[in-house]
Design a protein around this motif. Structure first.
Motif, mmCIF file in Angstrom:
data_model
loop_
_atom_site.group_PDB
_atom_site.id
_atom_site.type_symbol
_atom_site.label_atom_id
_atom_site.label_comp_id
_atom_site.label_asym_id
_atom_site.label_seq_id
_atom_site.Cartn_x
_atom_site.Cartn_y
_atom_site.Cartn_z
ATOM 1 N N SER A 46 19.119 3.165 -3.942
ATOM 2 C CA SER A 46 19.569 3.062 -5.385
ATOM 3 C C SER A 46 18.333 2.511 -6.162
ATOM 4 C CB SER A 46 20.490 1.902 -5.534
ATOM 5 O OG SER A 46 20.837 1.480 -6.764
ATOM 6 N N PRO A 47 17.831 3.310 -7.051
ATOM 7 C CA PRO A 47 16.593 2.760 -7.858
ATOM 8 C C PRO A 47 16.989 1.839 -8.940
ATOM 9 C CG PRO A 47 17.715 5.095 -8.807
ATOM 10 C CD PRO A 47 18.526 4.510 -7.587
ATOM 11 N N ILE A 48 18.354 1.557 -9.165
ATOM 12 C CA ILE A 48 18.561 0.447 -10.235
ATOM 13 C C ILE A 48 19.020 -0.960 -9.583
ATOM 14 C CG2 ILE A 48 19.794 0.005 -12.247
ATOM 15 C CD1 ILE A 48 20.341 3.028 -12.604
ATOM 16 N N ARG A 49 19.923 -0.990 -8.399
ATOM 17 C CA ARG A 49 20.433 -2.085 -8.157
ATOM 18 C C ARG A 49 19.776 -2.753 -7.262
ATOM 19 N NH1 ARG A 49 25.363 -0.431 -5.402
ATOM 20 N NH2 ARG A 49 24.295 1.703 -5.445
ATOM 21 N N THR A 50 19.416 -3.903 -7.055
ATOM 22 C CA THR A 50 18.936 -4.705 -5.969
ATOM 23 C C THR A 50 19.993 -5.329 -5.129
ATOM 24 O OG1 THR A 50 18.677 -6.916 -7.193
ATOM 25 C CG2 THR A 50 16.735 -5.355 -7.058
ATOM 26 N N GLY A 80 0.867 -1.351 -0.023
ATOM 27 C CA GLY A 80 -0.029 -0.017 0.104
ATOM 28 C C GLY A 80 0.722 1.209 -0.005
ATOM 29 N N GLY A 81 2.147 1.054 -0.132
ATOM 30 C CA GLY A 81 2.944 2.409 0.030
ATOM 31 C C GLY A 81 3.136 2.763 -1.425
ATOM 32 N N GLN A 82 2.202 3.831 -1.670
ATOM 33 C CA GLN A 82 2.211 4.137 -3.150
ATOM 34 C C GLN A 82 3.444 4.846 -3.777
ATOM 35 O OE1 GLN A 82 -0.645 3.779 -4.981
ATOM 36 N NE2 GLN A 82 0.714 4.333 -6.911
ATOM 37 N N SER A 83 4.342 5.576 -2.636
ATOM 38 C CA SER A 83 5.750 6.204 -3.260
ATOM 39 C C SER A 83 6.692 4.924 -3.321
ATOM 40 C CB SER A 83 6.177 6.859 -1.824
ATOM 41 O OG SER A 83 6.248 6.133 -0.730
ATOM 42 N N ILE A 84 6.599 3.813 -3.013
ATOM 43 C CA ILE A 84 7.489 2.689 -3.188
ATOM 44 C C ILE A 84 7.123 2.194 -4.446
ATOM 45 C CG2 ILE A 84 7.940 0.379 -2.739
ATOM 46 C CD1 ILE A 84 7.719 1.123 0.023
ATOM 47 N N ILE A 85 5.791 2.319 -4.720
ATOM 48 C CA ILE A 85 5.340 1.487 -6.293
ATOM 49 C C ILE A 85 5.696 2.582 -7.388
ATOM 50 C CG2 ILE A 85 3.350 1.076 -7.739
ATOM 51 C CD1 ILE A 85 2.045 -0.030 -5.133
ATOM 52 N N ASP A 86 5.487 3.960 -7.143
ATOM 53 C CA ASP A 86 5.805 5.150 -8.126
ATOM 54 C C ASP A 86 7.156 5.293 -8.589
ATOM 55 O OD1 ASP A 86 3.051 5.409 -8.131
ATOM 56 O OD2 ASP A 86 3.147 7.055 -6.850
ATOM 57 N N LEU A 87 7.803 5.045 -7.239
ATOM 58 C CA LEU A 87 9.395 5.290 -7.283
ATOM 59 C C LEU A 87 10.255 4.141 -7.675
ATOM 60 C CD1 LEU A 87 9.906 7.322 -4.176
ATOM 61 C CD2 LEU A 87 9.649 8.276 -6.510
ATOM 62 N N ASN A 88 9.540 2.572 -7.751
ATOM 63 C CA ASN A 88 10.216 1.614 -8.184
ATOM 64 C C ASN A 88 11.510 1.467 -7.465
ATOM 65 O OD1 ASN A 88 10.214 -0.808 -9.674
ATOM 66 N ND2 ASN A 88 12.036 0.313 -11.287
ATOM 67 N N ILE A 89 11.174 1.457 -6.058
ATOM 68 C CA ILE A 89 12.261 1.393 -5.001
ATOM 69 C C ILE A 89 12.947 0.080 -4.894
ATOM 70 C CG2 ILE A 89 13.142 1.664 -2.538
ATOM 71 C CD1 ILE A 89 12.789 4.347 -4.167
ATOM 72 N N ARG A 90 14.207 -0.048 -5.153
ATOM 73 C CA ARG A 90 14.841 -1.415 -5.207
ATOM 74 C C ARG A 90 15.499 -1.361 -3.843
ATOM 75 N NH1 ARG A 90 11.961 -4.566 -8.354
ATOM 76 N NH2 ARG A 90 11.626 -3.650 -10.320
#
Length: 528
Positions: free
Chosen positions: A274-278, A243-253
């Motif tokens: 880091s928005p790219i690396r897991t 339900g954390g919309q910010s996490i979904i919108d930002l594609n937080i890895r």
């Protein structure tokens, strides 16, 4: 010994003895055992006696209760069992064995790790982090991590001690984060009590482009409100952030956040991602971020304290321009300088003291000598005012304006004003004694008592403490129109108040502009 429940929170061990028949456990304050942790429900579980044994029952918690990763239903607790309130662990012991023997790996026992690669850990201070690193030991092929953490914290302490302002402190903290951790973006948020919200105060990105940093408010609020450090390798796959919309919108890895806290006070948090690396960060990275957060909170507190001290010094310097030392001490001790100096109506005595013929005396003197003479004169006169706890309102050319009874009310304000005037006459005689006749000074003084508006008056950029009203105007007119050189002239209102204390004689009547009546005036001769 009775059975016990043992758990760790905020880096400290808590022991609860089971002496009754049941205890409830949860985050809410009405539980018998209160655990302020984000993973624990408000009313999570109950540990209760059944016959001669103890059992645990879930109270409808959001995330469930287990014992040693198994369903606890109809199962008696045994010494050494780990009660799992979701991932927060509580140890049950029958009290017969030393608790320390049951907790062989505290770093693993009380750390919350989930399959998605998310770690949520109660915030601890640096000493607890150091203890954790001793437990974890040396990574393969790497430097001892405790030593590495100590070096980072030492550098952080040195850098933060040299910070000169709050903004500089925040910038320094972010620079340390980027210097020691492989992060792409970072920001520091501080709690704004007026907005009742977290406010971004410093940002940094690896590219140095100064682009807007977007962060996960879901993670930020959990860190700040629950005082936990969070590391996630892929926040979108963790159901605790559902339900954390910010996490979904930002594609937080990969993301980390740690509170800025010292003692019980939480200043805000550090956030890095880091928005790219897991799997960009590990436990050691979270320890470093937590240590920096702990040190940063202390530095922020010190920075605010220094700012407060500087502001108080500036206020005191401003007060010293106008008020006597005793008045300043009273205002600062009360801690209410802003309120005490706010404009409001007061009963006071206003004095104007003007040098007679000063312009003509200055014509034959060098400018430097004129300035020296005037400075010595005003210094002596101001001291006479201050000795009576008067307020030096302003200098108008070679005229001095003083007020008695403000900002601190004084019932004897008129007597204080007259005593100050007599002291000024004596001080002027001492000042004139070594001077040649052509350089000797004379003054005339006018005084009136009544109601004024007193306080800081002026613009937003600059304001000065002063008094306003008809009382001020009449005192000025008595000095300029009625008083002769060497005279101290007071109004009938002031004379009525001080007649029993000082020798006075009539000095005629005066009708000031805007007043319909004649004002009887009196000359002060001396004390009785």
């Amino acid at each position: 010994m009775p059975p016990e429940l043992i758990y760790e929170i905020d880096g400290r061990r808590v022991t609860v003895k089971l002496e009754g028949d049941a205890v409830t456990i949860g985050r809410s304050g009405d539980n018998d055992v209160v655990i302020k942790d984000a993973l624990v429900s408000r009313r999570h579980a109950k540990v209760h006696r059944v016959g001669g044994a103890w059992r645990v029952t879930d109270l409808g918690s959001s995330n469930g209760t287990r014992v040693n990763d198994a369903d606890p239903t109809n199962r008696d607790l045994r010494s050494g069992d780990r009660i799992q309130l979701h991932k927060f662990q509580v140890l049950f012991t029958d009290g017969a064995q030393p608790a320390v023997s049951l907790i062989s790996t505290p770093a693993k026992l009380f750390e919350d790790t989930v399959g998605s690669g998310t770690v949520v850990r109660s915030a601890v201070d640096f000493s607890a982090l150091a203890s954790r690193q001793r437990t974890l030991g040396v990574p393969d092929g790497g430097e001892d991590r405790l030593q590495q953490l100590l070096k980072i914290v030492t550098k952080a302490s040195e850098a933060l001690l040299s910070s000169t302002s709050l903004d500089n402190t925040l910038e320094t903290v972010l620079n340390l984060v980027f210097a020691h951790l492989n992060v792409d973006r970072g920001c520091i948020m501080l709690w704004d009590p007026e907005k009742e919200d977290l406010e971004v105060r410093a940002v940094k990105d690896k590219g140095g482009q100064g682009e807007e940093i977007r962060f996960s408010r879901t993670i930020a609020e959990k860190v700040y409100r629950n005082k936990v450090s969070i590391l996630t390798s892929d926040a979108m796959s963790d159901d605790r952030f559902a339900g954390g919309q910010s996490i979904i919108d930002l594609n937080i890895r990969s993301a980390m956040a740690a509170p800025l806290w010292s003692g019980e006070r939480v200043e805000g948090l550090i956030y890095a991602d880091s928005p790219i690396r897991t799997k960009a960060f590990d436990h050691f990275d979270l320890d470093v971020l937590s240590a920096l957060g702990n040190h940063a909170a202390v530095a922020i507190e010190q920075s605010r304290l220094q700012t407060s001290i500087m502001e108080q010094q500036l206020v005191r310097q401003k007060l010293e321009r106008y008020h006597s030392p005793s008045v300043i001490e009273h205002i600062t001790e009360q801690g209410g300088s802003a309120e005490q100096l706010a404009a409001h109506e007061m009963d006071v005595t206003v004095m104007f003291a003007d040098v007679v013929g000063f312009t003509s005396r200055c014509e034959m003197m060098e400018p430097r000598k004129v300035a020296d003479l005037l400075n010595r004169y005003f210094s002596e006169m101001a001291e006479c005012v201050f000795r009576q706890d008067g307020t030096l309102d302003k200098f108008i050319g070679d005229c001095l304006m003083a007020v008695f009874g403000a900002p601190l009310p004084a019932e004897d304000h008129a007597a204080r004003g007259v005593r100050a005037a007599l002291d000024m006459r004596e001080a002027l005689a001492v000042l004139n004694a070594p001077l040649p006749p052509e350089q000797q000074l004379q003054f005339r003084i006018g005084m009136h008592s009544g109601s004024v508006v007193a306080g800081d008056i002026g613009s937003i950029r600059r304001s000065d403490y002063t008094v306003l009203g008809a009382t001020v105007n009449l005192a000025a007119r008595l000095e300029s129109t009625v008083a002769r050189p060497g005279q101290i002239v007071i109004s009938d209102e002031t004379n009525r108040i001080v007649a029993d204390l000082f020798d006075t004689q009539p000095a005629g009547e005066y009708q000031p502009k805007g007043i319909s009546r004649q004002v009887p005036c009196f000359e002060v001769l001396g004390s009785k």
